[in-house]
Enzyme design. Structure first.
Site: not given
Length: 221
Positions: A8, A33, A37
């Site tokens: 990530s 990844h 948000m």
């Protein structure tokens, strides 16, 4: 056991993001990844389509874009155009989940659905035929570096069993607290891919970090 690893970028050094993603590619990662948000669905705010598009120009591996946002259906086209290979939406964030997943596929991306630790796996039972993958969150989303919530692990097994019972080809991914100690736990439960943030980007030798996760899975049947 052959488990794919998707580091990530949330845990990467954003002052040198291009160098970071190139390094994990060379280290043996299987995908990138990208945690998106919005400050509403989760407390933090991270990146948007512009960063995805910039990454697409410098990486070779697929970009898997995890939308931790409210009303994700309003942003699907932008992330698809930016170069997302797979788009994850949260079951908790979609009023019309079936329609949203169908739209992702219509845009030429692979659809995936994510569920939070408090969400029962059965909540996505009616869309398993729509998705290529279910992402089981084993931490509460929004922050990196959390420890795995063991209470989420049985959901992996339930999804694997349900897909098998219905003859559905389904990939199961796990995100949260994955490292060489916990990777075998989720693999035995039925995971096919893991997201690793701090366990990869938090180590100075990324190749050694990825190798440590793979070696921990060697004896998992």
């Amino acid at each position: 056991m052959d488990i794919r690893i998707a580091p990530s970028i949330l845990s990467a050094d954003f002052t040198r993001l291009e160098a970071e993603v190139r390094e994990v590619e060379a280290a043996g990662a299987d995908a990138h990844h990208v945690d998106v948000m919005d400050g509403r669905f989760v407390p933090n705010i991270t990146v948007g389509p512009l960063v995805v598009a910039a990454l697409r120009r410098v990486v070779k591996l697929p970009l898997e874009v995890h939308l931790m946002i409210v009303e994700p259906e309003d942003h699907l086209e932008a992330f698809a155009k930016a170069g997302s290979a797979m788009i994850y939406v949260h079951a908790e964030a979609c009023v019309h989940l079936d329609r949203t997943l169908a739209r992702i596929r219509d845009l030429g991306c692979r659809p995936a659905v994510a569920i939070n630790p408090s969400t029962p796996a059965a909540q996505v039972s009616e869309v398993l035929h729509r998705v290529d993958r279910v992402l089981v969150m084993t931490v509460n989303p929004g922050f990196g570096g959390q420890g795995i919530l063991q209470s989420s692990v049985p959901k992996i097994s339930w999804l694997a069993a349900e897909a098998g019972r219905r003859g559905i080809h389904l990939e199961i991914e796990v995100d949260g607290g994955v490292d060489p100690e916990t990777a075998p736990v989720v693999a035995r439960a039925g995971a096919h891919q893991v997201v690793a943030g701090n366990a990869v980007y938090g180590k100075p030798d990324r190749a050694a970090a990825i190798r440590a996760i793979r070696e921990s899975l060697r004896n998992v049947g």
